[in-house]
Write an enzyme that holds these catalytic residues in place. Structure first.
Site, PDB file in Angstrom:
ATOM      1  N   ARG A  25      74.522  16.218  53.262  1.00  0.00           N
ATOM      2  CA  ARG A  25      75.815  16.853  52.990  1.00  0.00           C
ATOM      3  C   ARG A  25      76.252  16.492  51.577  1.00  0.00           C
ATOM      4  NH1 ARG A  25      74.857  19.814  56.220  1.00  0.00           N
ATOM      5  NH2 ARG A  25      75.980  20.544  58.053  1.00  0.00           N
ATOM      6  N   GLU A  84      81.063  24.431  49.013  1.00  0.00           N
ATOM      7  CA  GLU A  84      79.998  25.441  49.058  1.00  0.00           C
ATOM      8  C   GLU A  84      80.596  26.832  49.159  1.00  0.00           C
ATOM      9  OE1 GLU A  84      77.165  24.345  52.086  1.00  0.00           O
ATOM     10  OE2 GLU A  84      76.616  22.515  51.045  1.00  0.00           O
ATOM     11  N   HIS A 136      71.975  25.538  50.128  1.00  0.00           N
ATOM     12  CA  HIS A 136      72.017  25.080  51.522  1.00  0.00           C
ATOM     13  C   HIS A 136      70.978  25.826  52.380  1.00  0.00           C
ATOM     14  CE1 HIS A 136      74.876  23.100  54.650  1.00  0.00           C
ATOM     15  NE2 HIS A 136      73.630  23.110  55.100  1.00  0.00           N
TER      16      HIS A 136
HETATM   17  N1  LIG Z   1      70.527  20.997  54.509  1.00  0.00           N
HETATM   18  C1  LIG Z   1      70.482  21.463  55.722  1.00  0.00           C
HETATM   19  O1  LIG Z   1      70.410  22.658  55.944  1.00  0.00           O
HETATM   20  C2  LIG Z   1      70.468  20.511  56.858  1.00  0.00           C
HETATM   21  C3  LIG Z   1      69.732  20.783  58.031  1.00  0.00           C
HETATM   22  C4  LIG Z   1      69.758  19.865  59.075  1.00  0.00           C
HETATM   23  C5  LIG Z   1      70.523  18.723  58.961  1.00  0.00           C
HETATM   24  N2  LIG Z   1      71.267  18.528  57.852  1.00  0.00           N
HETATM   25  C6  LIG Z   1      72.072  17.339  57.691  1.00  0.00           C
HETATM   26  O2  LIG Z   1      71.193  16.218  57.652  1.00  0.00           O
HETATM   27  C7  LIG Z   1      71.849  15.085  58.172  1.00  0.00           C
HETATM   28  C8  LIG Z   1      70.940  14.410  59.189  1.00  0.00           C
HETATM   29  O3  LIG Z   1      70.686  15.280  60.272  1.00  0.00           O
HETATM   30  P1  LIG Z   1      69.896  14.721  61.534  1.00  0.00           P
HETATM   31  O4  LIG Z   1      69.620  15.871  62.408  1.00  0.00           O
HETATM   32  O5  LIG Z   1      68.775  13.864  61.107  1.00  0.00           O
HETATM   33  O6  LIG Z   1      71.019  13.827  62.179  1.00  0.00           O
HETATM   34  P2  LIG Z   1      70.808  12.521  63.016  1.00  0.00           P
HETATM   35  O7  LIG Z   1      72.075  12.288  63.695  1.00  0.00           O
HETATM   36  O8  LIG Z   1      69.579  12.605  63.839  1.00  0.00           O
HETATM   37  O9  LIG Z   1      70.563  11.378  61.928  1.00  0.00           O
HETATM   38  C9  LIG Z   1      71.556  10.871  61.099  1.00  0.00           C
HETATM   39  C10 LIG Z   1      71.294   9.391  60.945  1.00  0.00           C
HETATM   40  O10 LIG Z   1      72.202   8.871  59.985  1.00  0.00           O
HETATM   41  C11 LIG Z   1      72.514   7.573  60.388  1.00  0.00           C
HETATM   42  N3  LIG Z   1      73.700   7.085  59.728  1.00  0.00           N
HETATM   43  C12 LIG Z   1      75.002   7.239  60.069  1.00  0.00           C
HETATM   44  N4  LIG Z   1      75.784   6.592  59.196  1.00  0.00           N
HETATM   45  C13 LIG Z   1      74.967   6.038  58.290  1.00  0.00           C
HETATM   46  C14 LIG Z   1      75.188   5.255  57.136  1.00  0.00           C
HETATM   47  N5  LIG Z   1      76.409   4.892  56.760  1.00  0.00           N
HETATM   48  N6  LIG Z   1      74.114   4.836  56.435  1.00  0.00           N
HETATM   49  C15 LIG Z   1      72.872   5.170  56.812  1.00  0.00           C
HETATM   50  N7  LIG Z   1      72.611   5.916  57.888  1.00  0.00           N
HETATM   51  C16 LIG Z   1      73.643   6.343  58.612  1.00  0.00           C
HETATM   52  C17 LIG Z   1      72.650   7.672  61.886  1.00  0.00           C
HETATM   53  O11 LIG Z   1      72.499   6.422  62.490  1.00  0.00           O
HETATM   54  C18 LIG Z   1      71.519   8.601  62.225  1.00  0.00           C
HETATM   55  O12 LIG Z   1      70.349   7.888  62.586  1.00  0.00           O
HETATM   56  C19 LIG Z   1      73.187  15.592  58.690  1.00  0.00           C
HETATM   57  O13 LIG Z   1      74.151  15.397  57.687  1.00  0.00           O
HETATM   58  C20 LIG Z   1      72.986  17.057  58.863  1.00  0.00           C
HETATM   59  O14 LIG Z   1      74.172  17.752  58.784  1.00  0.00           O
HETATM   60  C21 LIG Z   1      71.261  19.381  56.809  1.00  0.00           C
HETATM   61  O1  LIG Z   2      73.782  20.714  59.597  1.00  0.00           O
HETATM   62  C1  LIG Z   2      72.965  21.628  59.661  1.00  0.00           C
HETATM   63  O2  LIG Z   2      72.442  21.975  60.728  1.00  0.00           O
HETATM   64  C2  LIG Z   2      72.534  22.277  58.418  1.00  0.00           C
HETATM   65  O3  LIG Z   2      73.302  21.885  57.349  1.00  0.00           O
HETATM   66  C3  LIG Z   2      72.401  23.750  58.527  1.00  0.00           C
HETATM   67  O4  LIG Z   2      73.576  24.424  58.216  1.00  0.00           O
HETATM   68  P1  LIG Z   2      73.602  26.016  58.309  1.00  0.00           P
HETATM   69  O5  LIG Z   2      73.570  26.356  59.745  1.00  0.00           O
HETATM   70  O6  LIG Z   2      74.861  26.436  57.661  1.00  0.00           O
HETATM   71  O7  LIG Z   2      72.393  26.499  57.605  1.00  0.00           O
END
Ligand SMILES: NC(=O)c1ccc[n+]([C@@H]2O[C@H](COP(=O)([O-])OP(=O)(O)OC[C@H]3O[C@@H](n4cnc5c(N)ncnc54)[C@H](O)[C@@H]3O)[C@@H](O)[C@H]2O)c1
Ligand SMILES: O=C(O)[C@H](O)COP(=O)(O)O
Length: 630
Positions: free
Chosen positions: A318, A347, A366
């Site tokens: 994020r 965004e 994104h």
């Molecule tokens: N760019 C995209 O399109 C996209 C897609 C999927 C996920 N994401 C983002 O990626 C991130 C991770 O997703 P995920 O599915 O792995 O989630 P997840 O919940 O499986 O993993 C997140 C991890 O972060 C850890 N965490 C929480 N606070 C923390 C801190 N202060 N320091 C270090 N670690 C910490 C948690 O313990 C957890 O293990 C989320 O922010 C999600 O929104 C973005």
């Molecule tokens: O948190 C997520 O799952 C990702 O950031 C994906 O976001 P989006 O659905 O807007 O692509």
């Protein structure tokens, strides 16, 4: 018999805890999808169908919590779901969703896809919908919940991050929030690796340069990945998958995650280290934590200053976890050699964003979750979760409600009605209901506290106590929040009893302290109003009022009288009721001292009129009586 306080280990929702245990990503990482059998579907309905009656009248809200008898009927095959006979639920999809998910939603409800609603338009429209499905582009604010006026029962986030949904407001409004936490993990991890490799070899810059007619072989010399240290910040689903792939590229991978289990890291050959150790030793830092108040701008001037000069940063988590102005400064100073960013604080970012325009920064809009496969998967995952929630099932991906496993739901189902009725009775016995501040619930059980999950029952007791004296509509999502808001302190105790371990609970006692009672006989010696109930043959029974044992099925309405223990009392009261055509369903008499004092509990199918109640009150031997609406 020993009484123990139910530990917070069993009871995730305590008075001291935040309104609701909003999901921690650590806990959610290990969450698995629940598969519901036909019979468990109906039982799970008991919990969430309360949320699906949010805007309904008190009567219908109560009826939504089905009695044990109704739940038996509901355990028929899925196509007998009563919700399917009522008007179809309405679902608003505010961002692009895969067709397979839309098909699934359409098979259950009326679906409207409106992809470019302004915040004002969303507020204007939302009151028409039972469910809202969003991605990261829609801000589901408090205003949205307010505008929904209780109609909105579930918000589905088609993806992982729920930072665009006001969870506190959702909880307060009793709206369930579910997400789709697994289907885009690989896509996000692959995008992270693409950015890592693309950044290291200047792919985007070189491509733009060639398209501008240049051929610059020396300018775009990159850095190698093999042997370099990669710090994964947030070792959850995406972070672990990035780690796995980076290991395959020959990188040395370390990770920081305060909640990640060390053995999971060890299994992947990843060392878990402190935050400072991770950022100060890494050549590459890849961000994978959620955006929360704790992680907001966690990468700032101070943290960049601790990093190795020439570090490279990848962010597919994020935008808000980085102070973007600080990153620009760190890039200008050469602390950060390069950054590859998929996500931004705002965004889309402004067109003249210094960060986006920086020559050492690679950006994508994104796209982490944007593969065909992930989008189809996410759409189905969220559609299933939303339909499940609308059907009244508890969702495994609920982010603002306790996850009560189906086997626990199934066990507790008969006690759900009992719990609500005891709450409803207890509050009616209090003189001046709105002054109630402290309620103690004592569960008689042969199970130890760790094996007794009472969150659902507590929610139903709160529902029973609060709904008759307020306009709140209570469900599993908002029960603890509303109790706290109303200044109601609920404490729970487990009383060890010698009963069958097959049955989770033997008895439930509800005590209200520091208020007078409309029925003196309902008071214990300590001055608490006290009633106790049990489940008998699947039906809720009232088994104790104050110190008096009674046994009356909790159906219809109830009259409780204290009288002089003398012959003819049953006949006298029975006659008065009979003359008014009020049918007695149950009757139980209990006395303390022969010919001195007795208490009579009379279940009646119809509510007696005022005149009939007056006649009962005028019977000379009746010392006090109360009519209770169940
Ligand atoms: N760019 C995209 O399109 C996209 C897609 C999927 C996920 N994401 C983002 O990626 C991130 C991770 O997703 P995920 O599915 O792995 O989630 P997840 O919940 O499986 O993993 C997140 C991890 O972060 C850890 N965490 C929480 N606070 C923390 C801190 N202060 N320091 C270090 N670690 C910490 C948690 O313990 C957890 O293990 C989320 O922010 C999600 O929104 C973005
Ligand atoms: O948190 C997520 O799952 C990702 O950031 C994906 O976001 P989006 O659905 O807007 O692509």
């Amino acid at each position: 018999m020993a009484a123990t306080s139910i530990s917070s280990a069993t009871n995730k929702l305590t008075d001291q805890s935040p309104p609701l245990p909003l999901h921690t990503t650590a806990a959610r990482s290990s969450a698995t999808r629940l598969s519901f059998t036909n019979s468990s579907i109906s039982l799970q309905k008991l919990a969430i169908s309360a949320s699906s009656t949010n805007q309904s009248s008190r009567g219908s809200a109560v009826s939504a919590l089905k009695t044990a008898r109704e739940s038996e009927q509901a355990s028929k095959p899925r196509n007998s779901d009563p919700a399917e006979k009522s008007p179809k639920p309405t679902v608003l999809v505010s961002e692009k969703l895969g067709e397979a998910g839309l098909d699934l939603l359409r098979s259950y409800g009326n679906v409207e896809c409106l992809y470019s609603l302004s915040p004002e338009d969303l507020c204007a429209k939302i009151g028409e919908f039972d469910a809202l499905i969003v991605r990261s582009g829609t801000k589901v604010t408090r205003q949205v919940f307010e505008a929904a006026k209780g109609k909105l029962k579930v918000v589905g986030r088609a993806g992982v991050g729920i930072d665009n949904v006001d969870l506190q407001a959702a909880t307060e409004f009793g709206c369930l929030v579910v997400n789709a936490p697994t289907a885009n993990t690989i896509a996000a991890a692959e995008h992270g690796i693409a950015l890592l490799a693309g950044m290291a070899r200047n792919v985007a810059q070189a491509d733009a340069s060639m398209k501008a007619g240049e051929w610059q072989r020396t300018k775009y010399v990159g850095v190698s990945l093999v042997g370099k240290t990669l710090a994964i910040m947030g070792f959850g689903k995406v972070g672990s998958e990035v780690a796995r792939r980076a290991k395959g590229l020959g990188m040395h991978v370390i990770a920081h995650d305060p909640y990640a289990p060390a053995d999971r890291a060890r299994a992947l050959g990843v060392e878990l280290v402190s935050f400072d150790q991770a950022i100060s030793t890494a050549d590459f830092v890849s961000l994978h934590m959620p955006l929360t108040p704790t992680t907001n701008k966690i990468f700032n001037d101070a943290t960049f200053a601790k990093m190795k000069k020439g570090v490279r940063i990848i962010n597919v988590a994020r935008g808000g976890v980085i102070d973007e102005d600080a990153l620009v400064r760190a890039l200008d100073e050469g602390i950060v050699a390069q950054a590859a960013l998929d996500v931004f604080t705002k965004e889309p970012p402004s067109k003249d964003s210094k960060l986006v325009q920086h020559e050492n920064v690679t950006v994508t809009p994104h796209l982490g979750a944007s593969t065909k496969e992930a989008q189809e998967g996410v759409a189905v995952e969220i559609a299933e979760a939303v339909v499940g929630a609308l059907r009244g099932e508890l969702s495994a991906t609920a982010v603002n409600a306790p996850m009560v496993p189906p086997e626990v739901m199934s066990e507790l189902a008969p006690y759900v009605t009992l719990a609500e009725k005891l709450g409803r009775l207890a509050v009616q016995l209090a003189a001046g209901g709105s002054g109630i501040q402290s309620v103690k619930v004592v569960y008689g059980s042969s199970r130890d506290s760790d094996n007794l999950d009472t969150r659902l029952l507590r929610a139903m007791i709160v529902k029973g106590i609060i709904e008759p004296i307020s306009d709140a509509h209570i469900n599993l999502v908002n029960a603890d929040f509303i109790a706290k808001q109303k200044g109601l302190r609920i404490s729970e105790e487990k009383l060890a009893v010698d009963s069958s371990p097959d049955s989770p609970i033997d008895s439930v006692q509800v005590q209200i302290s520091n208020v007078g009672s409309k029925l003196e006989s309902a008071l214990l010696e300590n001055g608490n109003i006290s009633i106790e109930g049990r489940v008998k043959d699947g039906m809720p029974h009232l088994t104790r009022v104050g110190a008096f044992s009674v046994d009356v099925s909790l159906e219809g309405n109830l009259i409780l009288c204290r009288q002089v223990d003398q012959p003819g009392m049953i006949g006298t009261v029975g006659n008065i009721l009979g003359e008014s055509n009020v049918n007695v369903s149950f009757m139980s008499v209990s006395r303390t001292v022969k010919r001195v004092k007795a208490i009579m509990a009379i279940g009646v199918d119809e509510a007696p009129d005022k005149e009939t109640l007056k006649k009962i009150g005028e019977v000379p031997a009746i010392e006090e009586f109360v009519f209770l609406d169940l």
